[in-house]
Design a protein around this motif. Structure first.
Motif, short mmCIF file in Angstrom:
data_model
loop_
_atom_site.label_atom_id
_atom_site.label_comp_id
_atom_site.label_asym_id
_atom_site.label_seq_id
_atom_site.Cartn_x
_atom_site.Cartn_y
_atom_site.Cartn_z
N ASP A 1 1.06 -1.35 0.31
CA ASP A 1 -0.44 -0.31 0.15
C ASP A 1 0.63 0.84 -0.44
O ASP A 1 1.12 1.92 0.90
N VAL A 2 1.50 1.18 -1.06
CA VAL A 2 2.94 2.28 -1.40
C VAL A 2 2.19 3.22 -2.90
O VAL A 2 1.91 2.69 -3.12
N GLU A 3 1.94 4.84 -2.75
CA GLU A 3 2.45 6.03 -3.34
C GLU A 3 3.21 5.80 -3.90
O GLU A 3 4.64 6.18 -3.84
N ILE A 4 4.04 5.02 -5.19
CA ILE A 4 5.03 5.56 -6.00
C ILE A 4 5.52 6.22 -7.04
O ILE A 4 3.91 6.04 -7.67
N PHE A 5 6.71 6.58 -7.51
CA PHE A 5 6.98 7.82 -7.52
C PHE A 5 7.68 7.38 -8.62
O PHE A 5 8.80 7.14 -8.29
N VAL A 6 7.96 7.32 -10.67
CA VAL A 6 8.97 7.19 -10.89
C VAL A 6 9.39 7.74 -12.28
O VAL A 6 9.83 7.90 -12.72
N ALA A 7 8.54 9.30 -11.91
CA ALA A 7 9.68 10.00 -12.92
C ALA A 7 10.10 10.60 -12.81
O ALA A 7 10.44 11.64 -13.18
N PHE A 8 11.33 10.28 -13.36
CA PHE A 8 12.57 11.11 -12.57
C PHE A 8 14.20 10.30 -14.00
O PHE A 8 13.79 9.36 -14.32
N ARG A 9 14.75 11.18 -14.29
CA ARG A 9 15.93 10.80 -15.15
C ARG A 9 16.72 10.16 -14.56
O ARG A 9 17.78 9.38 -15.21
N ASN A 10 17.11 10.54 -13.35
CA ASN A 10 18.17 10.35 -12.14
C ASN A 10 18.16 10.11 -10.52
O ASN A 10 17.13 11.01 -10.70
N ASP A 11 19.09 9.77 -10.16
CA ASP A 11 18.80 9.53 -8.62
C ASP A 11 18.58 10.78 -8.16
O ASP A 11 18.08 11.61 -7.24
N LEU A 12 19.56 12.09 -8.66
CA LEU A 12 19.29 13.37 -7.78
C LEU A 12 18.44 13.76 -8.21
O LEU A 12 17.12 14.31 -6.88
N GLU A 13 17.36 13.75 -8.46
CA GLU A 13 15.72 13.82 -9.17
C GLU A 13 15.31 13.48 -7.89
O GLU A 13 13.97 14.20 -7.65
N ILE A 14 15.50 12.50 -7.72
CA ILE A 14 14.64 11.14 -6.95
C ILE A 14 15.00 12.46 -5.72
O ILE A 14 14.08 12.37 -4.26
N ILE A 15 16.32 12.41 -4.76
CA ILE A 15 16.44 13.20 -3.79
C ILE A 15 16.10 14.33 -3.60
O ILE A 15 15.60 14.96 -2.74
N ASP A 16 15.66 15.36 -5.06
CA ASP A 16 15.26 16.55 -5.02
C ASP A 16 13.88 16.60 -4.56
O ASP A 16 13.45 17.35 -3.56
N ALA A 17 13.33 15.10 -5.15
CA ALA A 17 11.72 15.03 -4.89
C ALA A 17 11.07 14.59 -3.61
O ALA A 17 10.67 15.62 -2.72
N LEU A 18 12.87 14.00 -2.43
CA LEU A 18 12.34 14.12 -1.13
C LEU A 18 12.93 15.41 -0.65
O LEU A 18 11.94 16.01 -0.24
N ILE A 19 13.59 15.88 -0.77
CA ILE A 19 13.87 17.51 -0.11
C ILE A 19 13.15 18.34 -0.45
O ILE A 19 12.99 19.46 0.91
N ASN A 20 12.44 18.47 -1.05
CA ASN A 20 11.06 19.67 -0.92
C ASN A 20 10.21 19.39 -1.30
O ASN A 20 8.85 19.84 -0.80
N GLY A 21 9.71 17.58 -0.37
CA GLY A 21 8.56 17.30 0.30
C GLY A 21 8.18 16.63 -0.66
O GLY A 21 6.28 16.56 0.38
N ASP A 22 7.86 16.24 -1.44
CA ASP A 22 6.67 16.01 -2.70
C ASP A 22 6.99 14.37 -2.97
O ASP A 22 6.24 13.91 -2.61
N VAL A 23 7.92 13.43 -1.64
CA VAL A 23 7.33 12.08 -1.78
C VAL A 23 7.93 12.20 0.16
O VAL A 23 8.57 12.60 0.49
N ASP A 24 8.00 10.81 0.70
CA ASP A 24 8.63 10.45 1.78
C ASP A 24 9.75 9.74 1.79
O ASP A 24 10.63 10.00 3.12
N VAL A 25 10.17 9.30 0.90
CA VAL A 25 10.88 8.36 0.91
C VAL A 25 11.62 8.25 -0.24
O VAL A 25 10.91 8.33 -1.45
N ALA A 26 13.18 8.56 -0.47
CA ALA A 26 13.69 7.90 -1.95
C ALA A 26 14.40 6.84 -1.69
O ALA A 26 15.71 7.08 -0.88
N ILE A 27 14.48 6.45 -2.57
CA ILE A 27 15.67 5.10 -3.00
C ILE A 27 16.28 5.87 -4.00
O ILE A 27 15.97 5.65 -5.15
N ALA A 28 17.49 5.05 -3.86
CA ALA A 28 18.77 5.92 -4.08
C ALA A 28 19.90 5.18 -4.26
O ALA A 28 19.93 5.19 -2.88
N ALA A 29 21.35 5.17 -5.18
CA ALA A 29 21.86 4.45 -5.02
C ALA A 29 22.79 5.33 -4.30
O ALA A 29 22.91 7.46 -3.60
#
Length: 264
Positions: free
Chosen positions: A161-189
């Motif tokens: 039961d997870v809301e998943i976001f995958v529209a990212f070009r790379n891990d830095l954009e994934i981390i940006d989404a976390l820092i900006n409050g758009d997601v709760d968890v970022a999965i990144a290298a």
């Protein structure tokens, strides 16, 4: 049989990551040069991605892969040539000598790509607010999670039961989404998280990273240098160079510059 399945899973984990770092890894093989020929030619030619910080960036001609290649070129007393390649089909035209970051798997058949000893370790992390503890997959339920599409972790979370976001070009954009409050968890290298912390120290003060081993036990792999169509002598000398860089502290200093660590 179990070891074979584990290696297969590890390769799946690193597929997207390695495609980003090594745009020519799966290209048609062409004859490359040995260390002796590289010395005689006076040039070390590497394949690098146009925009893959912390590993490489064309605009500034910088990144871990470029800096490491410069150190190796200096040890060989040759110049460094950067062949910028984003897509696999173009790599065969530039005839580069090496890729500066290739996953190393146990008991694999290297084929035309001969690999050095590892110089760092890639690990997939779950990054979140420092107050959030993610100790099992159950802890992801009800959260918004950013991850790379079609990764093994993405597949595992699809069953929750997870809301998943995958529209990212790379891990830095994934981390940006976390820092900006758009997601709760970022999965990144870890490579991208380490670099992000180096370049945005204040922004990451309230965040921390945790292992994702409970999502997949093979959540990482060692990273080495891959020489195309090389011989054993090439790898032996390259390993000796890595040893010297490590002994002098140059390798540790370089990895730290980009927020990474040597193999422990």
């Amino acid at each position: 049989m179990r070891n074979s399945v584990q290696v297969t899973n590890m390769k799946k984990i690193s597929l997207l990551f390695s495609l980003l770092l090594l745009p020519g890894l799966h290209a048609i093989a062409v004859k490359a040069e040995s260390i002796a020929t590289i010395k005689a030619r006076g040039e070390f030619n590497i394949c690098v991605h146009n925009n893959a910080l912390p590993f490489s960036k064309r605009e500034s001609a910088s990144g871990l892969h470029i800096d490491l290649a410069q150190l190796i070129a200096a040890e060989l007393n040759v110049s460094l040539k950067l062949s910028w390649v984003n897509l696999p089909r173009y790599a065969k035209y530039v005839k580069c000598d090496a890729y500066m970051g290739v996953p190393i798997f146990p008991d694999e058949d290297e084929g035309f790509l001969k690999k050095t000893k590892p110089y760092t370790q890639i690990e997939i992390l779950a990054i979140s607010n420092a107050n959030r503890q993610l100790k099992s997959i159950d802890d992801f339920d009800g959260l918004r999670v950013a991850t790379i599409s079609s990764s093994l972790i993405h597949m595992a979370l699809l069953k929750r039961d997870v809301e998943i976001f995958v529209a990212f070009r790379n891990d830095l954009e994934i981390i940006d989404a976390l820092i900006n409050g758009d997601v709760d968890v970022a999965i990144a290298a870890n490579a991208y998280w380490g670099f992000y912390k180096k370049t945005n120290p204040q922004a990451v003060a309230d965040f921390h990273s945790q292992s994702t081993e409970y999502l997949n036990s093979l959540n990482g792999y060692p990273l080495g240098i891959g020489f195309r169509k090389a011989d054993k002598a090439t790898v032996t000398e390259a390993n000796a160079i890595l040893d010297r860089l490590e002994e002098r502290g140059d390798l540790t200093k370089l990895l730290d510059k980009y927020g990474m660590e040597p193999v422990k």
